[in-house]
Scaffold this active site. Structure first.
Site, PDB file in Angstrom:
ATOM      1  N   ASN A   1     -12.384  -0.176  -4.620  1.00 16.74           N
ATOM      2  CA  ASN A   1     -10.922  -0.157  -4.642  1.00 16.74           C
ATOM      3  C   ASN A   1     -10.421   0.217  -3.240  1.00 16.74           C
ATOM      4  O   ASN A   1     -10.742   1.295  -2.729  1.00 16.74           O
ATOM      5  CB  ASN A   1     -10.455   0.867  -5.688  1.00 16.74           C
TER       6      ASN A   1
ATOM      7  N   ASP B   1      -7.216   0.424  -2.189  1.00 17.42           N
ATOM      8  CA  ASP B   1      -5.819   0.891  -2.118  1.00 17.42           C
ATOM      9  C   ASP B   1      -5.604   1.942  -1.030  1.00 17.42           C
ATOM     10  O   ASP B   1      -4.588   1.951  -0.334  1.00 17.42           O
ATOM     11  CB  ASP B   1      -5.393   1.532  -3.452  1.00 17.42           C
ATOM     12  N   HIS B   2      -6.576   2.851  -0.903  1.00 18.22           N
ATOM     13  CA  HIS B   2      -6.362   3.986   0.007  1.00 18.22           C
ATOM     14  C   HIS B   2      -6.478   3.617   1.475  1.00 18.22           C
ATOM     15  O   HIS B   2      -6.069   4.383   2.343  1.00 18.22           O
ATOM     16  CB  HIS B   2      -7.255   5.152  -0.365  1.00 18.22           C
TER      17      HIS B   2
ATOM     18  N   ARG C   1       1.711   5.699   8.353  1.00 18.02           N
ATOM     19  CA  ARG C   1       2.275   5.530   9.690  1.00 18.02           C
ATOM     20  C   ARG C   1       3.215   4.329   9.790  1.00 18.02           C
ATOM     21  O   ARG C   1       4.167   4.339  10.538  1.00 18.02           O
ATOM     22  CB  ARG C   1       1.122   5.390  10.692  1.00 18.02           C
TER      23      ARG C   1
ATOM     24  N   HIS D   1      -4.463  -2.533  -6.287  1.00 16.54           N
ATOM     25  CA  HIS D   1      -3.382  -2.326  -7.258  1.00 16.54           C
ATOM     26  C   HIS D   1      -2.042  -2.534  -6.557  1.00 16.54           C
ATOM     27  O   HIS D   1      -1.678  -1.753  -5.673  1.00 16.54           O
ATOM     28  CB  HIS D   1      -3.500  -0.889  -7.796  1.00 16.54           C
TER      29      HIS D   1
ATOM     30  N   ARG E   1       1.354  -1.862  -6.841  1.00 16.74           N
ATOM     31  CA  ARG E   1       2.219  -1.007  -7.660  1.00 16.74           C
ATOM     32  C   ARG E   1       3.673  -1.420  -7.510  1.00 16.74           C
ATOM     33  O   ARG E   1       4.075  -1.966  -6.483  1.00 16.74           O
ATOM     34  CB  ARG E   1       2.060   0.461  -7.248  1.00 16.74           C
TER      35      ARG E   1
ATOM     36  N   ARG F   1       3.604   1.551  -2.924  1.00 16.06           N
ATOM     37  CA  ARG F   1       3.293   2.732  -2.089  1.00 16.06           C
ATOM     38  C   ARG F   1       2.069   2.508  -1.189  1.00 16.06           C
ATOM     39  O   ARG F   1       1.913   3.167  -0.191  1.00 16.06           O
ATOM     40  CB  ARG F   1       3.088   3.972  -2.946  1.00 16.06           C
ATOM     41  N   HIS F   2       1.195   1.574  -1.577  1.00 22.55           N
ATOM     42  CA  HIS F   2       0.055   1.302  -0.671  1.00 22.55           C
ATOM     43  C   HIS F   2      -0.099  -0.209  -0.441  1.00 22.55           C
ATOM     44  O   HIS F   2       0.342  -0.719   0.585  1.00 22.55           O
ATOM     45  CB  HIS F   2      -1.246   1.984  -1.136  1.00 22.55           C
TER      46      HIS F   2
ATOM     47  N   GLU G   1      -5.282  -4.785 -10.219  1.00 22.29           N
ATOM     48  CA  GLU G   1      -4.741  -3.922 -11.265  1.00 22.29           C
ATOM     49  C   GLU G   1      -3.236  -4.129 -11.313  1.00 22.29           C
ATOM     50  O   GLU G   1      -2.596  -4.257 -10.265  1.00 22.29           O
ATOM     51  CB  GLU G   1      -5.022  -2.457 -10.935  1.00 22.29           C
TER      52      GLU G   1
ATOM     53  N   THR H   1      -3.339   6.387 -11.187  1.00 21.24           N
ATOM     54  CA  THR H   1      -3.230   6.049 -12.608  1.00 21.24           C
ATOM     55  C   THR H   1      -3.774   7.218 -13.430  1.00 21.24           C
ATOM     56  O   THR H   1      -4.941   7.563 -13.299  1.00 21.24           O
ATOM     57  CB  THR H   1      -4.029   4.768 -12.897  1.00 21.24           C
TER      58      THR H   1
ATOM     59  N   GLU I   1     -11.985  -1.350 -19.264  1.00 25.29           N
ATOM     60  CA  GLU I   1     -12.448  -0.415 -18.237  1.00 25.29           C
ATOM     61  C   GLU I   1     -12.215   0.982 -18.793  1.00 25.29           C
ATOM     62  O   GLU I   1     -11.070   1.391 -19.018  1.00 25.29           O
ATOM     63  CB  GLU I   1     -11.694  -0.615 -16.918  1.00 25.29           C
TER      64      GLU I   1
ATOM     65  N   HIS J   1     -12.473   5.673 -12.204  1.00 27.17           N
ATOM     66  CA  HIS J   1     -11.460   6.687 -11.899  1.00 27.17           C
ATOM     67  C   HIS J   1     -12.101   8.056 -11.716  1.00 27.17           C
ATOM     68  O   HIS J   1     -12.746   8.568 -12.622  1.00 27.17           O
ATOM     69  CB  HIS J   1     -10.361   6.794 -12.958  1.00 27.17           C
ATOM     70  N   GLY J   2     -11.910   8.588 -10.523  1.00 22.86           N
ATOM     71  CA  GLY J   2     -12.386   9.942 -10.235  1.00 22.86           C
ATOM     72  C   GLY J   2     -13.890  10.039 -10.007  1.00 22.86           C
ATOM     73  O   GLY J   2     -14.432  11.141  -9.929  1.00 22.86           O
TER      74      GLY J   2
ATOM     75  N   GLY K   1     -12.749   4.045  -5.724  1.00 23.71           N
ATOM     76  CA  GLY K   1     -11.896   3.942  -4.542  1.00 23.71           C
ATOM     77  C   GLY K   1     -11.894   5.172  -3.676  1.00 23.71           C
ATOM     78  O   GLY K   1     -12.489   5.211  -2.604  1.00 23.71           O
ATOM     79  N   HIS K   2     -11.241   6.231  -4.168  1.00 17.21           N
ATOM     80  CA  HIS K   2     -10.938   7.383  -3.330  1.00 17.21           C
ATOM     81  C   HIS K   2     -12.162   7.986  -2.658  1.00 17.21           C
ATOM     82  O   HIS K   2     -12.148   8.275  -1.457  1.00 17.21           O
ATOM     83  CB  HIS K   2     -10.197   8.444  -4.162  1.00 17.21           C
TER      84      HIS K   2
END
Ligand code: PXP
Length: 249
Positions: free
Chosen positions: A12, A14-15, A23, A55, A57, A61-62, A82, A113, A163, A202-203, A224-225
């Site tokens: 993922n 997104d980040h 920025r 994703h 959104r 936001r990203h 997503e 999410t 998922e 997730h996580g 992702g993260h």
């Protein structure tokens, strides 16, 4: 002994866009805008990722609209988008035509999410969206908590995948963690028994991901993260390769 292939990894990205937006929120298309989610997707694939996830959104936001068009063009494996069940995002996704879509709940206040999609409570609202996506040749996944009612409802909708939301497992401590893992194992078996292919995410991180190997029939993890965070110190190629090693059964 039967050979089990490694669990597929969807990265993922997104980040990567989150960092760029920190920025360049006003000018994400500027030639100075970095880092590039497209470049990240290409590196992740080069390091062995079996898919790229992003994703779009509602609050943008990203990931931005232009990102998903560019990512779709660049991706050689498969793109999993997503989306929350809204008309606006659905139309955009249909125009991009990713291979897979994962329907997720989405509220503007959440950091990421948070809970699974309430498929059982939103069956009628989800039906036309699932049908529209499938008619367009897109495989559909539903991001759900590992609960009987949500799995049954997902099977009734005729989607290709669920998922399973691993956030409760990731956040739990002590005996609660074992309980959450048991829920995921049972949910995975139940979803498979109902003809659903099983993904999860997730996580998940480099410390907890090996527990996922206990889930029967698991096809793919979306992470992702933790991968993007690890990339800050070791680089994205190494971060993806390290995660791939952990997904060998
Ligand atoms: N799967 C779904 C459906 C998600 O919404 C997210 C978060 O965007 C992920 C997986 C990845 O979660 P994380 O960034 O915690 O690895």
């Amino acid at each position: 002994m039967t050979y089990l292939p490694p669990i597929a990894l969807g990265v993922n990205i997104d980040h990567v866009a989150t960092l760029r937006q920190a920025r360049y929120r006003e000018t994400p298309d500027s030639e100075n805008a970095e880092p590039s989610p497209v470049e990240a997707a290409v590196i992740a694939e080069g390091a062995g990722a079996e898919g790229i996830t992003a994703h779009l959104r509602m609050d943008r936001r990203h990931i931005q609209d232009a990102d998903i068009v560019a990512i779709k063009k660049a991706v050689r494996t498969k793109l999993n988008l997503e989306l929350g069940n809204t008309h606006e995002i659905l139309q955009i996704v249909l125009s991009v035509k990713p291979e897979d879509v994962c329907l997720v709940p989405e509220s503007r206040e959440e950091v990421s999410t948070e809970g699974g999609l309430d498929v059982a409570g939103q069956l009628e609202a989800l039906k036309p969206t699932v049908a529209t996506l499938q008619e367009a040749g897109i495989r559909v996944s539903l991001f759900i908590d590992p609960k009987d009612s949500q799995i049954d409802a997902s099977a009734r909708l005729g989607v290709e995948f669920v998922e399973l939301h691993t956030g409760a497992f990731a956040n739990a401590v002590g005996a609660e963690k074992d309980l959450e893992l048991t829920r995921l194992i049972r949910g995975s078996a139940q979803a498979h028994a109902q003809g659903l292919a099983v993904n999860a995410g997730h996580g998940l991180n480099y410390q907890n991901v090996r527990a996922m190997l206990e889930l029967p029939h698991l096809v793919e993890l979306n992470i992702g993260h933790s991968i993007i965070s690890r990339a800050v110190t070791v680089g994205l190629d190494a971060a993806v390769r390290e995660m791939k090693v952990l997904l060998c059964r």
